[in-house]
Design a protein around this motif. Structure first.
Motif, PDB file in Angstrom:
ATOM      1  N   GLU A   1     -26.315  -3.349 -26.197  1.00  0.00           N
ATOM      2  CA  GLU A   1     -25.178  -2.468 -26.476  1.00  0.00           C
ATOM      3  C   GLU A   1     -25.633  -1.012 -26.628  1.00  0.00           C
ATOM      4  OE1 GLU A   1     -22.057  -3.150 -26.376  1.00  0.00           O
ATOM      5  OE2 GLU A   1     -22.213  -5.321 -26.140  1.00  0.00           O
ATOM      6  N   ILE A   2     -26.786  -0.827 -27.259  1.00  0.00           N
ATOM      7  CA  ILE A   2     -27.305   0.530 -27.430  1.00  0.00           C
ATOM      8  C   ILE A   2     -27.696   1.122 -26.077  1.00  0.00           C
ATOM      9  CG2 ILE A   2     -29.220   1.881 -28.384  1.00  0.00           C
ATOM     10  CD1 ILE A   2     -29.132  -0.098 -30.780  1.00  0.00           C
ATOM     11  N   ASN A   3     -28.342   0.327 -25.240  1.00  0.00           N
ATOM     12  CA  ASN A   3     -28.695   0.806 -23.904  1.00  0.00           C
ATOM     13  C   ASN A   3     -27.447   1.167 -23.104  1.00  0.00           C
ATOM     14  OD1 ASN A   3     -31.526   0.702 -23.986  1.00  0.00           O
ATOM     15  ND2 ASN A   3     -31.537  -1.489 -23.575  1.00  0.00           N
ATOM     16  N   HIS A   4     -26.412   0.355 -23.265  1.00  0.00           N
ATOM     17  CA  HIS A   4     -25.153   0.645 -22.565  1.00  0.00           C
ATOM     18  C   HIS A   4     -24.567   1.970 -23.045  1.00  0.00           C
ATOM     19  CE1 HIS A   4     -21.249   0.062 -20.684  1.00  0.00           C
ATOM     20  NE2 HIS A   4     -20.679   0.287 -21.856  1.00  0.00           N
ATOM     21  N   ALA A   5     -24.594   2.184 -24.359  1.00  0.00           N
ATOM     22  CA  ALA A   5     -24.039   3.424 -24.910  1.00  0.00           C
ATOM     23  C   ALA A   5     -24.843   4.645 -24.447  1.00  0.00           C
ATOM     24  CB  ALA A   5     -24.022   3.352 -26.432  1.00  0.00           C
ATOM     25  N   LEU A   6     -26.166   4.507 -24.396  1.00  0.00           N
ATOM     26  CA  LEU A   6     -27.005   5.631 -23.987  1.00  0.00           C
ATOM     27  C   LEU A   6     -26.830   5.978 -22.511  1.00  0.00           C
ATOM     28  CD1 LEU A   6     -30.347   4.866 -25.855  1.00  0.00           C
ATOM     29  CD2 LEU A   6     -28.710   6.691 -26.346  1.00  0.00           C
ATOM     30  N   ALA A   7     -26.335   5.029 -21.738  1.00  0.00           N
ATOM     31  CA  ALA A   7     -26.121   5.276 -20.311  1.00  0.00           C
ATOM     32  C   ALA A   7     -24.791   5.969 -20.029  1.00  0.00           C
ATOM     33  CB  ALA A   7     -26.183   3.952 -19.537  1.00  0.00           C
ATOM     34  N   LEU A   8     -23.928   6.039 -21.032  1.00  0.00           N
ATOM     35  CA  LEU A   8     -22.626   6.680 -20.837  1.00  0.00           C
ATOM     36  C   LEU A   8     -22.811   8.189 -20.665  1.00  0.00           C
ATOM     37  CD1 LEU A   8     -20.542   4.785 -23.558  1.00  0.00           C
ATOM     38  CD2 LEU A   8     -20.512   4.399 -21.078  1.00  0.00           C
ATOM     39  N   PRO A   9     -22.179   8.787 -19.665  1.00  0.00           N
ATOM     40  CA  PRO A   9     -22.352  10.231 -19.411  1.00  0.00           C
ATOM     41  C   PRO A   9     -22.049  11.101 -20.627  1.00  0.00           C
ATOM     42  CG  PRO A   9     -21.251   9.180 -17.559  1.00  0.00           C
ATOM     43  CD  PRO A   9     -21.325   8.145 -18.641  1.00  0.00           C
ATOM     44  N   ASP A  10     -20.994  10.764 -21.372  1.00  0.00           N
ATOM     45  CA  ASP A  10     -20.638  11.587 -22.522  1.00  0.00           C
ATOM     46  C   ASP A  10     -21.718  11.533 -23.604  1.00  0.00           C
ATOM     47  OD1 ASP A  10     -18.694  13.188 -24.100  1.00  0.00           O
ATOM     48  OD2 ASP A  10     -18.725  11.433 -25.397  1.00  0.00           O
TER      49      ASP A  10
ATOM     50  N   PRO B   1     -32.366  10.834 -24.194  1.00  0.00           N
ATOM     51  CA  PRO B   1     -32.022   9.417 -24.355  1.00  0.00           C
ATOM     52  C   PRO B   1     -32.804   8.557 -23.374  1.00  0.00           C
ATOM     53  CG  PRO B   1     -30.265  10.589 -23.209  1.00  0.00           C
ATOM     54  CD  PRO B   1     -31.250  11.620 -23.632  1.00  0.00           C
ATOM     55  N   GLN B   2     -33.516   7.557 -23.895  1.00  0.00           N
ATOM     56  CA  GLN B   2     -34.341   6.715 -23.047  1.00  0.00           C
ATOM     57  C   GLN B   2     -33.842   5.284 -22.945  1.00  0.00           C
ATOM     58  OE1 GLN B   2     -38.374   7.197 -24.585  1.00  0.00           O
ATOM     59  NE2 GLN B   2     -38.864   8.477 -22.840  1.00  0.00           N
ATOM     60  N   GLY B   3     -33.562   4.674 -24.078  1.00  0.00           N
ATOM     61  CA  GLY B   3     -33.218   3.265 -24.041  1.00  0.00           C
ATOM     62  C   GLY B   3     -34.440   2.434 -23.675  1.00  0.00           C
ATOM     63  N   GLY B   4     -34.203   1.193 -23.256  1.00  0.00           N
ATOM     64  CA  GLY B   4     -35.300   0.321 -22.860  1.00  0.00           C
ATOM     65  C   GLY B   4     -35.395  -0.915 -23.722  1.00  0.00           C
ATOM     66  N   LYS B   5     -36.484  -1.650 -23.556  1.00  0.00           N
ATOM     67  CA  LYS B   5     -36.689  -2.890 -24.280  1.00  0.00           C
ATOM     68  C   LYS B   5     -37.147  -2.630 -25.713  1.00  0.00           C
ATOM     69  CE  LYS B   5     -38.131  -5.449 -20.151  1.00  0.00           C
ATOM     70  NZ  LYS B   5     -39.250  -6.222 -19.540  1.00  0.00           N
ATOM     71  N   ALA B   6     -36.692  -3.499 -26.610  1.00  0.00           N
ATOM     72  CA  ALA B   6     -37.115  -3.385 -28.009  1.00  0.00           C
ATOM     73  C   ALA B   6     -38.619  -3.575 -28.138  1.00  0.00           C
ATOM     74  CB  ALA B   6     -36.374  -4.413 -28.863  1.00  0.00           C
ATOM     75  N   SER B   7     -39.191  -4.453 -27.325  1.00  0.00           N
ATOM     76  CA  SER B   7     -40.636  -4.706 -27.391  1.00  0.00           C
ATOM     77  C   SER B   7     -41.427  -3.465 -26.983  1.00  0.00           C
ATOM     78  CB  SER B   7     -41.007  -5.885 -26.491  1.00  0.00           C
ATOM     79  OG  SER B   7     -40.610  -5.640 -25.148  1.00  0.00           O
ATOM     80  N   ASP B   8     -40.912  -2.708 -26.009  1.00  0.00           N
ATOM     81  CA  ASP B   8     -41.598  -1.484 -25.586  1.00  0.00           C
ATOM     82  C   ASP B   8     -41.559  -0.437 -26.699  1.00  0.00           C
ATOM     83  OD1 ASP B   8     -42.149  -2.597 -23.138  1.00  0.00           O
ATOM     84  OD2 ASP B   8     -40.415  -1.681 -22.130  1.00  0.00           O
ATOM     85  N   PHE B   9     -40.419  -0.371 -27.393  1.00  0.00           N
ATOM     86  CA  PHE B   9     -40.294   0.575 -28.508  1.00  0.00           C
ATOM     87  C   PHE B   9     -41.258   0.202 -29.629  1.00  0.00           C
ATOM     88  CE2 PHE B   9     -37.379   2.238 -32.086  1.00  0.00           C
ATOM     89  CZ  PHE B   9     -38.037   3.458 -32.108  1.00  0.00           C
ATOM     90  N   ALA B  10     -41.365  -1.101 -29.913  1.00  0.00           N
ATOM     91  CA  ALA B  10     -42.282  -1.563 -30.962  1.00  0.00           C
ATOM     92  C   ALA B  10     -43.725  -1.200 -30.621  1.00  0.00           C
ATOM     93  CB  ALA B  10     -42.138  -3.070 -31.145  1.00  0.00           C
ATOM     94  N   LYS B  11     -44.097  -1.364 -29.354  1.00  0.00           N
ATOM     95  CA  LYS B  11     -45.459  -1.019 -28.933  1.00  0.00           C
ATOM     96  C   LYS B  11     -45.688   0.487 -29.035  1.00  0.00           C
ATOM     97  CE  LYS B  11     -48.828  -1.580 -25.220  1.00  0.00           C
ATOM     98  NZ  LYS B  11     -49.308  -0.199 -25.321  1.00  0.00           N
ATOM     99  N   GLN B  12     -44.681   1.264 -28.667  1.00  0.00           N
ATOM    100  CA  GLN B  12     -44.801   2.710 -28.740  1.00  0.00           C
ATOM    101  C   GLN B  12     -45.037   3.166 -30.180  1.00  0.00           C
ATOM    102  OE1 GLN B  12     -41.440   4.686 -26.978  1.00  0.00           O
ATOM    103  NE2 GLN B  12     -42.490   6.654 -26.829  1.00  0.00           N
ATOM    104  N   ILE B  13     -44.304   2.547 -31.110  1.00  0.00           N
ATOM    105  CA  ILE B  13     -44.473   2.879 -32.524  1.00  0.00           C
ATOM    106  C   ILE B  13     -45.875   2.494 -33.002  1.00  0.00           C
ATOM    107  CG2 ILE B  13     -43.714   2.313 -34.864  1.00  0.00           C
ATOM    108  CD1 ILE B  13     -40.910   1.934 -33.706  1.00  0.00           C
ATOM    109  N   ALA B  14     -46.339   1.307 -32.617  1.00  0.00           N
ATOM    110  CA  ALA B  14     -47.665   0.844 -33.037  1.00  0.00           C
ATOM    111  C   ALA B  14     -48.761   1.749 -32.489  1.00  0.00           C
ATOM    112  CB  ALA B  14     -47.878  -0.591 -32.577  1.00  0.00           C
ATOM    113  N   ASP B  15     -48.651   2.120 -31.216  1.00  0.00           N
ATOM    114  CA  ASP B  15     -49.669   2.991 -30.605  1.00  0.00           C
ATOM    115  C   ASP B  15     -49.689   4.360 -31.274  1.00  0.00           C
ATOM    116  OD1 ASP B  15     -50.273   0.963 -28.858  1.00  0.00           O
ATOM    117  OD2 ASP B  15     -49.166   1.809 -27.159  1.00  0.00           O
TER     118      ASP B  15
END
Length: 205
Positions: free
Chosen positions: A153-162, A174-188
């Protein structure tokens, strides 16, 4: 899901450098005299400063604040030479009014609103080219199906032009993406920041 906010390195009325290279030259010629204000000890701005000092072998005095409001007011009155802060409407307004000078930006690319201002990576300091990350978190034991639904749902909202235009208008990406990728980004990022903090001997009061 991540929403990076670009970091700006700004010269205040007390700063005479016209660009980032002049700033480094001043810092090398007068060790410790250039003062760099951030939102606090071990903040992103402080980590950027430590990366720059390690990479360029210059000595700059850190001026830690507790938050950003007073920091911006003091920047406008020239209480220090350099301010690092997130890009945003209030800051951009002061840049347009020529009360603050943009010297560099911490971001994957230059800002559309400041096309002549180089990134720290372009200036030869990629390790300091960092930006603030914003995301949505849930309690640790939240069931996977709920997390997947929230992420979708968050990815869908971030894709909205407005939604995208509102975020981009405040210099957020705004990037969006997978939750696992975000978790790895935070850990790194956490591991990298911890390394810098240890190397610099940063201690919280």
């Amino acid at each position: 899901m991540t929403d990076p906010s670009r970091r700006l390195l700004l010269g205040t009325p007390s700063n005479q450098a016209k660009d980032f290279r002049q700033l480094l030259a001043t810092a090398k010629a007068r060790p410790g005299e250039v003062r760099w204000a951030t939102s606090g000890l071990a903040s992103l701005g402080h980590i950027m400063l430590e990366q720059i000092m390690q990479s360029t072998q210059v000595q700059i005095t850190h001026v830690p604040y507790k938050g950003g409001g007073q920091q911006l007011n003091d920047a406008l009155s020239g209480q220090f030479e350099i301010l690092s802060t997130n890009a945003g409407p209030a800051v951009m307004q002061q840049i347009k009014a020529a009360k603050l000078r943009a010297l560099a930006v911490g971001a994957p690319a230059r800002l559309d609103t400041l096309p002549d201002v180089p990134t720290l990576a372009e200036l030869g300091i990629p390790a300091a080219n960092v930006s603030s990350l914003f995301g949505v978190f849930a309690p640790a034991r939240t069931p996977a199906p709920i997390l997947e639904r929230l992420n979708a749902e968050i990815n869908h909202a971030l894709a909205l032009p407005d939604m995208r235009s509102r975020l981009e208008a405040t210099d957020n990406v705004p990037q969006g993406g997978k939750a696992s990728d975000f978790a790895k980004q935070i850990a790194d990022e956490s591991q990298n920041n911890a390394r810098i903090i240890r190397a610099a001997g940063i201690q919280m009061n």
